[in-house]
Design a protein around this motif. Structure first.
Motif, PDB file in Angstrom:
ATOM      1  N   GLU A 202      55.611  -7.802  79.126  1.00 23.14           N
ATOM      2  CA  GLU A 202      55.596  -9.143  78.531  1.00 23.14           C
ATOM      3  C   GLU A 202      54.796  -9.107  77.241  1.00 23.14           C
ATOM      4  O   GLU A 202      53.703  -8.535  77.191  1.00 23.14           O
ATOM      5  N   VAL A 203      55.360  -9.714  76.202  1.00 22.95           N
ATOM      6  CA  VAL A 203      54.674  -9.753  74.909  1.00 22.95           C
ATOM      7  C   VAL A 203      54.705 -11.162  74.342  1.00 22.95           C
ATOM      8  O   VAL A 203      55.589 -11.964  74.666  1.00 22.95           O
ATOM      9  N   SER A 204      53.724 -11.429  73.509  1.00 22.89           N
ATOM     10  CA  SER A 204      53.643 -12.702  72.806  1.00 22.89           C
ATOM     11  C   SER A 204      53.712 -12.415  71.317  1.00 22.89           C
ATOM     12  O   SER A 204      52.993 -11.547  70.813  1.00 22.89           O
ATOM     13  N   VAL A 205      54.595 -13.134  70.624  1.00 26.31           N
ATOM     14  CA  VAL A 205      54.858 -12.839  69.214  1.00 26.31           C
ATOM     15  C   VAL A 205      54.587 -14.083  68.375  1.00 26.31           C
ATOM     16  O   VAL A 205      55.237 -15.125  68.554  1.00 26.31           O
ATOM     17  N   GLY A 206      53.622 -13.981  67.492  1.00 27.58           N
ATOM     18  CA  GLY A 206      53.346 -15.077  66.568  1.00 27.58           C
ATOM     19  C   GLY A 206      54.192 -14.946  65.318  1.00 27.58           C
ATOM     20  O   GLY A 206      54.273 -13.871  64.718  1.00 27.58           O
ATOM     21  N   VAL A 207      54.855 -16.043  64.948  1.00 26.46           N
ATOM     22  CA  VAL A 207      55.572 -16.109  63.672  1.00 26.46           C
ATOM     23  C   VAL A 207      55.056 -17.340  62.949  1.00 26.46           C
ATOM     24  O   VAL A 207      55.001 -18.432  63.526  1.00 26.46           O
ATOM     25  N   ILE A 208      54.638 -17.168  61.719  1.00 28.05           N
ATOM     26  CA  ILE A 208      54.071 -18.269  60.948  1.00 28.05           C
ATOM     27  C   ILE A 208      54.687 -18.278  59.554  1.00 28.05           C
ATOM     28  O   ILE A 208      55.301 -17.299  59.114  1.00 28.05           O
ATOM     29  N   LYS A 213      56.295 -17.469  53.061  1.00 25.60           N
ATOM     30  CA  LYS A 213      57.234 -16.516  53.674  1.00 25.60           C
ATOM     31  C   LYS A 213      57.104 -16.549  55.187  1.00 25.60           C
ATOM     32  O   LYS A 213      55.996 -16.601  55.736  1.00 25.60           O
ATOM     33  N   ASP A 214      58.249 -16.508  55.878  1.00 31.22           N
ATOM     34  CA  ASP A 214      58.237 -16.386  57.343  1.00 31.22           C
ATOM     35  C   ASP A 214      57.699 -15.004  57.698  1.00 31.22           C
ATOM     36  O   ASP A 214      58.262 -13.986  57.286  1.00 31.22           O
ATOM     37  N   THR A 215      56.613 -14.984  58.475  1.00 29.96           N
ATOM     38  CA  THR A 215      55.877 -13.749  58.712  1.00 29.96           C
ATOM     39  C   THR A 215      55.666 -13.514  60.200  1.00 29.96           C
ATOM     40  O   THR A 215      55.160 -14.397  60.907  1.00 29.96           O
ATOM     41  N   VAL A 216      56.053 -12.333  60.688  1.00 30.97           N
ATOM     42  CA  VAL A 216      55.817 -11.957  62.078  1.00 30.97           C
ATOM     43  C   VAL A 216      54.471 -11.241  62.153  1.00 30.97           C
ATOM     44  O   VAL A 216      54.245 -10.246  61.463  1.00 30.97           O
ATOM     45  N   MET A 268      62.073 -23.394  61.936  1.00 26.88           N
ATOM     46  CA  MET A 268      60.669 -23.649  62.191  1.00 26.88           C
ATOM     47  C   MET A 268      59.855 -23.555  60.909  1.00 26.88           C
ATOM     48  O   MET A 268      60.298 -23.003  59.900  1.00 26.88           O
ATOM     49  N   LYS A 269      58.622 -24.091  60.991  1.00 24.84           N
ATOM     50  CA  LYS A 269      57.611 -23.875  59.961  1.00 24.84           C
ATOM     51  C   LYS A 269      56.253 -23.993  60.641  1.00 24.84           C
ATOM     52  O   LYS A 269      56.150 -24.429  61.784  1.00 24.84           O
ATOM     53  N   GLY A 270      55.210 -23.582  59.918  1.00 23.69           N
ATOM     54  CA  GLY A 270      53.880 -23.633  60.511  1.00 23.69           C
ATOM     55  C   GLY A 270      53.701 -22.564  61.571  1.00 23.69           C
ATOM     56  O   GLY A 270      54.329 -21.514  61.540  1.00 23.69           O
ATOM     57  N   PHE A 271      52.814 -22.850  62.537  1.00 23.33           N
ATOM     58  CA  PHE A 271      52.530 -21.903  63.611  1.00 23.33           C
ATOM     59  C   PHE A 271      53.663 -21.851  64.622  1.00 23.33           C
ATOM     60  O   PHE A 271      54.317 -22.851  64.894  1.00 23.33           O
ATOM     61  N   SER A 272      53.839 -20.699  65.235  1.00 20.66           N
ATOM     62  CA  SER A 272      54.627 -20.605  66.466  1.00 20.66           C
ATOM     63  C   SER A 272      54.177 -19.352  67.206  1.00 20.66           C
ATOM     64  O   SER A 272      53.705 -18.393  66.593  1.00 20.66           O
ATOM     65  N   ARG A 273      54.297 -19.409  68.515  1.00 19.05           N
ATOM     66  CA  ARG A 273      54.044 -18.222  69.341  1.00 19.05           C
ATOM     67  C   ARG A 273      55.070 -18.229  70.454  1.00 19.05           C
ATOM     68  O   ARG A 273      55.143 -19.177  71.233  1.00 19.05           O
TER      69      ARG A 273
END
Length: 325
Positions: A202-208, A213-216, A268-273
């Motif tokens: 299991e992994v958690s991936v933040g994309v912001i 720029k959309d950044t992983v 999306m925009k801003g934070f996400s996980r």
């Protein structure tokens, strides 16, 4: 002149206390050379600013203004760190859209969609995003345990459809455990999602959105001491969170590409996980959090640090992205 920033925390859900912790971290690290922060508590009864003497001052919901010592204070932006409703399900986003104040989370439609696990999965499936097998229930529906097991198998997960921090989640191993797990999930929401068990890393991936720029961000591997990544594992130290994750280069590329694709499909925009589980070498999407936990030990700040981004820089970028959008 410094910009007035309302740090929104609290909310109407079981995640209230966690959100207060996150909000206080934002308040601690926000750049005071650029911003004048105000801690704003969102509760069902009232919205209020808490000053440094812990005194409460009511927020006027008509225009989201604050009166202090006879002067009216307005805000340049709202830093939305409310977990659960109304900060993560689109309600606050729509409110700020209507009154014309920028806020740092995604837009109201994206928030409502991602907060609803069933709708989010249904939106992503036509794009070929791998997910667990699902079975849906609404409160009042007849419960056919055999039909559920025939669809998703055992073990399976029973989840409240619209809840966070693993509230209302159970791992079910036998048919007899299904009804109690369903009853528990209904304590959090009147909709339920039941998922097949995925066995793997299991992994958690933040994309912001970072500097336009959309950044992983670097990936975090979740190793829970419990049956799954539940509340105790998330907040009481009963897990290892390993950043960067122990993945092969191929696995890392697969899940990074998938996480970025999901972020962009959902606009999306801003934070996400987002959470993913590898099964048979392929990452499967579990869910997305648009206002993830933000304590100093939380996953997203860990990932930002691994990417060379300080909490202060992360906050400044998020505020400026909101104001400039």
């Amino acid at each position: 002149m410094k910009k007035n920033i309302a740090i929104l925390m609290g909310g109407y859900s079981s995640e209230f206390d966690i959100s207060i912790q996150s909000g206080n971290v934002v308040y601690k690290y926000i750049d005071r050379d650029l911003y004048q922060p105000f801690r704003v508590h969102i509760t069902k009864k009232e919205w209020f600013y808490v000053d440094d003497n812990d005194q409460k001052h009511t927020i006027d919901k008509n225009d989201f203004s604050l009166t202090l010592n006879g002067s009216t204070i307005t805000f340049d932006a709202a830093f939305n760190i409310v977990h659960g409703t109304p900060g993560e399900d689109g309600l606050l986003q729509a409110y700020f859209e209507l009154i014309g104040i920028p806020q740092t989370a995604c837009d109201f439609y994206q928030a409502a969609l991602t907060f609803n696990k069933r709708d989010c999965i249904s939106t992503l499936k036509p794009y070929g995003i791998p997910t667990a097998t699902n079975y849906f229930l609404n409160k009042g529906d007849a419960v056919d345990t055999k039909a559920i097991i025939n669809t998703v198998g055992l073990p399976c997960f029973v989840k409240a459809n619209k809840a966070g921090s693993s509230y209302g989640v159970s791992k079910v191993k036998t048919e007899e455990e299904l009804i109690p797990a369903i009853d528990l999930a209904y304590q959090e929401d009147d909709e339920i999602i039941i998922e097949s068990f995925l066995s793997g890393t299991e992994v958690s991936v933040g994309v912001i959105t970072y500097k336009g720029k959309d950044t992983v961000l670097p990936i975090t591997e979740i190793v829970s001491e419990n049956e799954f990544f539940d509340y105790e594992a998330k907040y009481l130290g009963k897990s290892q969170e390993i950043t960067p994750a122990r993945l092969t280069k191929e696995e890392e590329k697969k899940v990074k590409d998938l996480a970025l694709k999901v972020y962009q499909i959902l606009k999306m925009k801003g934070f996400s996980r987002s959470e993913y589980i590898f099964q048979d070498g392929e990452p499967h999407f579990i869910e997305m959090n648009t206002n993830p936990g933000f304590s100093e030990a939380s996953i997203l700040p860990q990932q930002a640090k691994a990417a060379g981004i300080t909490i202060k820089d992360l906050l400044t970028n998020t505020i400026e992205e909101a104001i400039g959008s």
